[in-house]
Structure formats: structure tokens, C-alpha cells
Write an enzyme that holds these catalytic residues in place. Structure first.
Site, PDB file in Angstrom:
ATOM      1  N   SER A   1       0.798  -1.265  -0.087  1.00  0.00           N
ATOM      2  CA  SER A   1      -0.014  -0.037   0.173  1.00  0.00           C
ATOM      3  C   SER A   1       0.789   1.218   0.040  1.00  0.00           C
ATOM      4  O   SER A   1       0.535   2.360  -0.168  1.00  0.00           O
ATOM      5  CB  SER A   1      -0.905   0.114   1.207  1.00  0.00           C
ATOM      6  OG  SER A   1      -0.272   0.045   2.319  1.00  0.00           O
TER       7      SER A   1
ATOM      8  N   LYS B   1      -6.220   4.686   8.050  1.00  0.00           N
ATOM      9  CA  LYS B   1      -5.002   5.322   7.455  1.00  0.00           C
ATOM     10  C   LYS B   1      -5.336   7.074   7.469  1.00  0.00           C
ATOM     11  O   LYS B   1      -4.681   7.925   7.890  1.00  0.00           O
ATOM     12  CB  LYS B   1      -4.687   5.070   6.034  1.00  0.00           C
ATOM     13  CG  LYS B   1      -4.042   3.492   6.093  1.00  0.00           C
ATOM     14  CD  LYS B   1      -3.840   3.225   4.927  1.00  0.00           C
ATOM     15  CE  LYS B   1      -3.070   1.573   4.780  1.00  0.00           C
ATOM     16  NZ  LYS B   1      -2.858   1.108   3.652  1.00  0.00           N
TER      17      LYS B   1
END
Length: 829
Positions: A674, A717
Site C-alpha cells: 500500500s 489511514k
């Protein structure tokens, strides 16, 4: 020169942040159609599991060997209970299985016999035998106290006593005729000479002439031989007497025993195995009728008669009792209906296949058939057994015993100690019981795939895969079912009713658990916990109804209890111990986003990612991998972005770049791809020498075509970076860049949505790296024109120019240029 892969047209001014409505999807409580859950019908069963229900219907209906079930999904208690609830509904429609009992094997006691009886008859047989033994324990002793028995017994005894007396009288008469007396002494029988009816004293006998003494001694010797013969006959006479008494006892008791047995026989005349057992009981009772007299004799010898023991506790009568292993209970009070559903929480070997218990007696451990205890397979025989797959595999010998039972179709009681040769004592060997059961293992998907791959017997024994969904579509129908599920939790746990606002907030949290605003989580245990916690806070607030605010507090309090590590992590950034910039611009530096998980709590953490470039052999060094802190998926992401660079820029030149990438101040492992987007952006910034806005944080993976791909944990996040920005002060320039394919996963906290509405924080969604680099640098990415060159002054043009320059330098100094020569070229540059 070859053309690079096409990228979508980009325009910095057209890249706008996502509207606040896209950051969180909330359920409109007005559309639910009720005020509180008290108005709606609680859900029975579960929803959103059509595939699993279909598989369970098939697996429970097919009656072929090997079609046992494996329920895939988190092996939580709720998942096992869901399976059990379905099976109970199915089992109530099925006929009750046969009962099973163990009885004594009178021919070979160490091999108890198993008897099958129709459903519900085992308890009757047990009670009948208890009553039979109890009746006989009372009636038989009374029989032996009757005048008829005493008369016949006295007559029998007199016959044998007369025979004994006659033999002695004949010998006595013969001795008297020879002037010899027979005397009984403590040492036995003795002979002495007599004269005129008086015994001759020893001193007188010694004065007799020797010839006379010798004659007397010869007479005594012959008489002693005859006495010996008489004494040898006495045990035979006594044996015949005892035999006759036994025959008399059997004759007298037989009629009583037969009458009592006949009553039990009438109840079970349709079961041949029981009739055979009753015949054996009758024979043994007649042969051992004395056991009924021993207690009476003991009472006569005692001043105070003890209370008689119940037959089931009296060791004399245990051999005639019945040990019920399985007795079917009626379903919903309807006899003969309902298969058993057993949920075994602790599948040890003994709990699965049964055990033989022992009791201490006179310093030794003894056992008999009444101490045989059933296992889960016995209890589930004819029905269903639900057990946790991991628990079965962790228990010694259990998995092999389960496979053996399913393959052979019988349950055989086994002992772990015997299998390990820890004991060598003789124990029981009960008859195996035929097995007909559907076993449902509940376990994680990875465990199922591992067994399917490495356990040869597993695919043969567990042919039905019950794959539970983790989430369902967030449709009006499923929201209605979710409301009914909430009502069921309220009912089952005796909670306060929840209003429509609370249910709407719970459904929002279900979407958050699913990490998808178009779906809701089906992890019912976590959702039920949230309902119970909301009920607690409603009680604290002295509310009779669970409101939205109570659910909100339950969520907030749950996070607060678990987020100490997150708080410390963010505190270190706020104090400048861990370096993360949220404003300004830097070359080759970017904020990446990662997710940390501690138990069942996850939170986002921004990290500084930096890139350095120089002339080299075309290698991108992943420092995390070099020091063995990077996992294989992260390393794959780095290789992909290196491939993207090589395929997009300076296509006609060999790669001449040496670059390094690192997560700064990362002291643990790094895994996942990611961050590959952020790493690529930092490399492009370093190559183009154009700074990146530090007010942005980036997440997303990238493929070789430059397309930005979805990642996991997008909500955590974004929230992690938002918290850092808020601690430093929101400026309106800060935001997060995510893959466009992750927009449907956004279920951000309400405070972030509020900040976006106020223009203080932004979330951007991109499909291609060119869109991201424009947002991060404020400069145009640039397209390759018909002449094969990127537009002058664009980011891509600057990157390609740098790489071409490195290629020229590499040719200039040769492939074997020394480190000193390369250093000089850098200084010249």
C-alpha cells in the site's frame, strides 16, 4: 523510440477533493419504518448467508458417507451457535434416533454388551431393572424365612446329619466291641483302651504284658484307618448337602424370579436383544440367589441393622443394572421427534469417544460396565455434532479418533493412556456402538485449505464446504433484517429497546466493520457486543431506550479503552520525536500511511518515506528488504515501481539509476504494497528535483502501468493522518490521497466529515500516478507527444531528462567505472 503506456488526461485545476457526502454513508433512520425495536419482530436465524444455508441444507439432507460439513469463517462462539441454531431447527423435523445401553455380559464380564432400543425405551429398561432388583432384594429373603422353606431345609439337613451320625455310630460300636473308646479332643479324634467301661490310664496300660499291649495297638491302628475313611466321606456328604441346599434355594427362588422377570419381559417382548439379556439375568439370579441372603445374615450378626442400600448402589446387584449411554429427549415435548444437536466445547479424546471410569476399593482401582461414560459421538449419534476444528486438532489423539469413527461407522471407547502404553492393567472392552452422525467442524478458512491440501482423509470425510459470508449488501432489505437482528439481541439478552436512530447508527458501524459503505458486516458477535455496551450507557444515562447517542458513546468508549498505543504513537509525532511534516515542501520526501493492529483494534500511522537517487546500474534498493525488515509483498511493490520507471522513461537507454527507498524511523517489519504509490512519488520527486507538498499523505499500490490500486485499512489511514494534522493545527491545505477504487470503502469518523465540510481537510481520489504527482507538486505531469518526448517543463519530462543524463554519464565512464570516477562525475554535474 517506443511509446509508453497511456495515462489519463490530467488537469491540476480539475482535481477536486471528494465531497463530504462521499466520506461517510449514514442510514436515514426515517426509512427504517419503526420507532423502537419493540415494534418489530426479532430475527430468528441469520441473514445474508444464502450460500451457507444452501450448503447446510444439502449437507444435512444427503445421507451418504463422507458428507460431513466444514463451516468456513472465523471460529467464534457466535458462528458455532449460528450453526447449532440452524441444526436444531432441522433436527426437530427428524425422527429421534435409537437409544443405546450397556449391560453386563454374564459369560465374559470384561466385554459389556451394547443393546439398541427404540427411542425413549432405554430409561424404561433401566427403571424396570432397578425395580426388579429392588423387589427381589425384598421378596427373596422373605421367601427363605417362610415355614415351607424352613421345613424343607430342615428335612434336607436332617438327611445328611443322619448319614454323618450313622457312620460315626457304626465305628463307635465296633470300637466298643473291642474295648476301645473314641474320644473328641481339641486336637481331633483319639483312641484309648477301656476295661469294664472305664478308660485305662497310661501308667496302667504300660504295666500290661507286651503281647496284650501290642494287641490293643493293632486294634487302635485298624480303627484309625476306618476313622480316616469315615472322615474322608464327611466332606463329600457336606458337599452333597450344600448342593442340595442350593438346589432347594434355586427351586424356591426360581418361581419368584420368573414372575418378576416376566413383568419386565412383557414391556420388551418386541426387542430380542433385551429378551436375551433378561434370560441371562434370570439364569444368573437363580445361580447366585445366595447374594440376597448375605445382607440378611449380616443383619442378624449385627446388634443394629444398617439401612439397606438402594440396588444401584449395592455392589451385589450392580451386575443386573442397565447403563444408559444415549436416551433421546423429545423435541418440543413431542415423543419420537427430534435428532440430537451436540455442541462440544472441549473435544478431548474422552469427551469425544467416551471413557471408562474407575473407583478405588481396598487400595485398588476397579471398574465395571456401569462406569462407562458416553462421549459427544454417542450423544450426537443419529443427529449432529458441532465442534471447533482447531480445538479437535490441538487435542492429542482426538483427530485420529474422529476420523476412525467416521470411516468405520462405529464408536469405540479408547483411552489415551492405553494408546501411549502408560497403563497395562486389564480393563473393559465394551462392544462398539454403530455410528450415524453428521459432524460439523467450524474453523477458519486457512485451516480448511490447509487440511484440504495436506490431510489425505479430510476431503473424503468432509465433502460439504459451508462458506459463511463476512458481509452483506447494504440494501433496504438487509437493513430491515439488521434491525430485526438488533431486536433479537435485545430480546435474547433482556436489554432496553433501541430506537430507530440507534439502529441506524449500529448499521453505520456495521459498514465500518466491513470497511465498505456499500456493505454491512455479518460478524454478529461484535455487533451484539456493541448493542449490549450501548444498553449499559443507556442505563448510566437513566434512559429507558437505547438512543443514537448511547451507541455513539459505546463506540467512543470502546476505542478509548484500546487506543493507548495509538495515543502514544501520535504523541511522539506531535513532540517531534518521530519526524512527520504536515506542511511545507520537500524533495524526495513524502508522508506514507500504514495500519497497525493490536488485538482487534487497528489504527493508522503516518510515516516519512524518503528516496535518494544517483548514477548507478539501474537498481532500486529497498533498504527495508536489505536489512530483512521488509516482507515479500512490500518488496514486490518496490520491484513493480522500478519496472514502471524503467518502462516509462528513457526507453532507448539502459537503466542507469541507483536509488534507495526507506521508511524513516521504522524499527519493525514493513509488509504490504500500500506504500508503493508513495514510494514512487518520492522517487519521481527525487529524480525531477521538484518538491512534494508535505500537507498530503498518500496510500495506494501501483501496477506496472501506473494505475493506482485499492488497499486495505483506508479509513484508519486517513484518520491517523487527520489526527496528526489536527494536533498541529488544521490549515485547510492538508489532506489524504487515496485510490479512486477505495472511495466505496470510506466510512470516516463524523469529525473528519465535519472538517471536510468546513474546508479544513480534504480527501482526494486518483486512478493514475500522474494525477497524484500533480496534486503533490502543483505541476503538470506531462504527456508524451507524437515526437516521443514529454512536454517540456513537466514532471515526466524532468524525470526522463535526469535518467537520460545518467545514461550518458554511464556510457561515458563505462560499465566498470570505479566508485571514485562516479563520485567525480557527480561533482561535475
Amino acid at each position: 523510440m517506443a511509446n509508453d503506456a497511456k495515462s489519463p488526461p490530467t488537469d491540476q485545476e480539475s482535481m477536486k477533493p471528494l465531497p463530504p457526502a462521499s466520506l461517510r454513508r449514514e442510514t436515514d433512520e426515517r426509512l427504517l419504518g419503526f420507532k423502537t425495536t419493540a415494534e418489530i419482530e426479532p430475527l430468528s436465524g441469520f441473514f445474508g448467508q444464502d450460500r451457507a444455508v444452501n450448503a447446510m441444507e444439502f449437507g444435512t439432507s444427503i445421507r451418504q458417507p463422507g458428507y460431513n460439513l466444514f463451516a468456513l469463517g472465523p471460529a467464534t462462539a457466535s458462528r458455532r451457535l449460528v450453526v447449532s441454531d440452524f441444526l436444531r431447527g432441522k433436527a426437530c423435523q427428524e425422527p429421534a434416533p435409537d437409544d443405546w445401553v450397556y449391560v453386563n455380559n454374564f459369560d465374559e464380564p470384561r466385554r459389556p454388551r451394547a443393546i439398541r432400543l427404540p427411542s425413549g425405551r432405554a430409561a424404561q429398561l433401566r427403571d424396570d431393572m432397578n425395580e426388579l432388583v429392588g423387589d427381589l432384594a425384598a421378596s427373596v429373603p422373605s421367601l427363605f424365612e417362610s415355614e415351607e422353606y424352613k421345613t424343607r431345609r430342615r428335612a434336607a439337613d436332617e438327611v445328611f446329619e443322619t448319614a454323618q451320625e450313622k457312620a460315626f455310630e457304626e465305628l463307635q460300636e465296633k470300637a466298643n466291641a473291642q474295648n476301645i473308646a473314641i474320644m473328641r479332643t481339641p486336637m481331633g479324634f483319639a483312641f484309648a483302651p477301656t476295661k469294664n467301661g472305664q478308660i485305662v490310664k497310661p501308667e496302667v496300660f504300660n504295666e500290661l504284658p507286651e503281647a496284650e499291649r501290642k494287641e490293643v495297638q493293632e486294634k487302635i491302628g485298624k480303627l484309625q484307618d476306618e476313622l480316616k475313611e469315615v472322615l474322608e466321606i464327611m466332606p463329600l456328604i457336606e458337599r452333597d448337602r450344600r448342593k442340595r441346599v442350593r438346589e432347594l434355594n434355586a427351586e424356591m427362588a426360581k418361581s419368584v424370579i420368573e414372575i418378576s422377570i416376566r413383568e419386565v419381559t412383557e414391556h420388551f417382548k418386541d426387542i430380542p436383544a433385551v429378551l436375551d439379556f433378561l434370560k441371562a439375568v434370570a439364569r444368573d439370579l437363580v445361580d447366585n440367589v445366595d447374594i440376597f441372603l448375605k445382607q440378611e445374615q449380616g443383619r442378624e450378626e449385627s446388634m443394629v441393622a444398617p439401612a439397606p442400600l438402594p440396588p444401584r448402589n449395592d455392589p451385589r446387584f450392580r451386575r443386573y443394572l442397565v447403563n444408559v449411554m444415549v436416551s433421546s429427549a423429545p423435541c418440543a415435548g413431542e415423543p419420537g421427534r427430534g435428532a440430537p444437536v451436540i455442541l462440544e466445547e472441549n473435544p478431548t479424546l474422552a469427551n469425544l469417544v467416551g471413557r471408562i471410569e474407575h473407583v478405588a476399593q481396598m487400595g485398588a482401582l476397579i471398574t465395571d460396565f456401569t462406569l462407562i461414560q458416553p462421549g459427544a459421538l454417542h450423544k450426537a449419534n443419529g443427529g449432529y455434532l458441532v465442534v471447533d476444528a482447531r480445538a479437535v486438532l490441538l487435542q492429542p489423539f482426538t483427530w485420529e479418533a474422529l476420523k476412525r469413527a467416521l470411516k468405520t461407522g462405529v464408536v469405540k471407547i479408547e483411552s489415551a493412556a492405553e494408546q501411549m502404553s502408560l497403563v497395562s492393567t486389564v480393563s473393559l472392552e465394551p462392544d462398539p456402538i454403530p455410528l450415524s452422525v453428521k459432524v460439523v467442524l467450524v474453523g477458519e478458512r486457512q485451516l480448511y485449505y490447509t487440511l484440504a491440501e495436506f490431510e489425505p482423509d479430510f476431503p473424503k470425510l468432509f465433502k460439504v464446504q459451508v462458506d459463511f459470508e463476512d458481509e452483506a449488501e447494504r440494501s433496504p432489505e438487509n437493513l430491515n433484517l439488521f434491525a430485526r437482528f438488533t431486536a433479537a439481541v435485545v430480546r435474547d439478552w433482556g436489554l432496553r429497546p433501541a430506537d430507530a436512530g440507534a439502529v441506524a447508527r449500529l448499521s453505520d458501524e456495521a459498514s465500518r466493520l466491513a470497511d465498505d459503505n456499500e456493505r454491512i458486516s455479518l460478524h454478529t458477535s461484535a455487533l451484539a457486543d456493541l448493542v449490549r455496551e450501548a444498553d449499559h450507557w443507556a442505563g448510566v444515562a437513566k434512559s429507558d431506550i437505547i438512543l443514537r447517542e448511547h451507541v455513539e458513546r459505546a463506540v467512543t468508549e470502546r476505542i478509548y479503552r484500546a487506543d493507548r498505543i495509538r495515543e502514544k504513537s501520535h504523541e511522539m509525532i506531535a513532540r517531534g520525536i518521530v519526524l512527520v511534516d504536515v506542511d511545507g515542501e520537500k524533495v524526495g520526501q513524502i508522508n506514507g500511511l500504514s495500519v497497525l493492529g493490536i488485538g482487534d483494534f487497528r489504527f493508522g500511522k503516518p510515516s516519512r518515506i524518503t528516496a535518494r537517487v544517483r548514477l548507478g546500474a539501474g537498481k532500486v534498493i529497498d533498504i527495508e528488504r536489505e536489512v530483512e525488515l521488509g516482507g515479500p509483498i512490500h518488496s514486490k511493490g518496490v520491484l513493480i515501481l522500478a519496472s514502471f520507471l524503467a518502462a516509462r522513461y528513457a526507453l532507448d537507454e539502459p537503466p542507469s539509476l541507483s536509488a534507495s527507498l526507506v521508511f524513516e524511523q521504522s524499527y519493525g517489519g514493513v509488509e504490504g504494497d500500500s506504500a508503493s504509490c508513495a514510494e514512487l512519488f518520492s522517487l519521481i520527486s527525487a529524480l525531477s528535483d521538484v518538491p512534494i507538498r508535505q500537507s498530503f499523505a498518500v496510500t495506494g499500490s501501483v501496477n506496472q502501468m501506473g494505475e493506482v490500486q485499492a488497499i486495505g485499512g483506508v479509513n484508519e489511514k486517513i484518520e491517523g493522518f487527520f489526527d496528526i494534522c489536527r494536533a498541529s493545527g488544521l490549515t485547510g491545505r492538508q489532506g489524504a490521497i487515496i485510490p479512486a477504487s477505495n472511495v466505496k470503502h470510506l466510512m470516516l469518523r463524523p469529525d473528519i466529515v465535519a472538517a471536510a465540510e468546513a474546508g479544513l481537510f480534504h480527501v482526494y481520489a486518483i486512478d493514475h500516478v500522474d494525477q497524484g504527482i500533480e496534486l503533490l507538486t502543483g505541476r503538470k505531469a506531462g504527456m508524451r507527444g507524437a515526437d516521443g518526448h514529454f512536454e517540456a517543463g513537466t514532471i515526466n519530462a524532468l524525470v526522463e531528462e535526469r535518467l537520460l543524463h545518467y545514461a550518458r554519464l554511464r556510457r561515458r565512464y563505462g560499465l566498470t567505472a570505479s566508485a571514485e570516477t562516479i563520485a567525480e562525475s557527480r561533482r561535475d554535474e
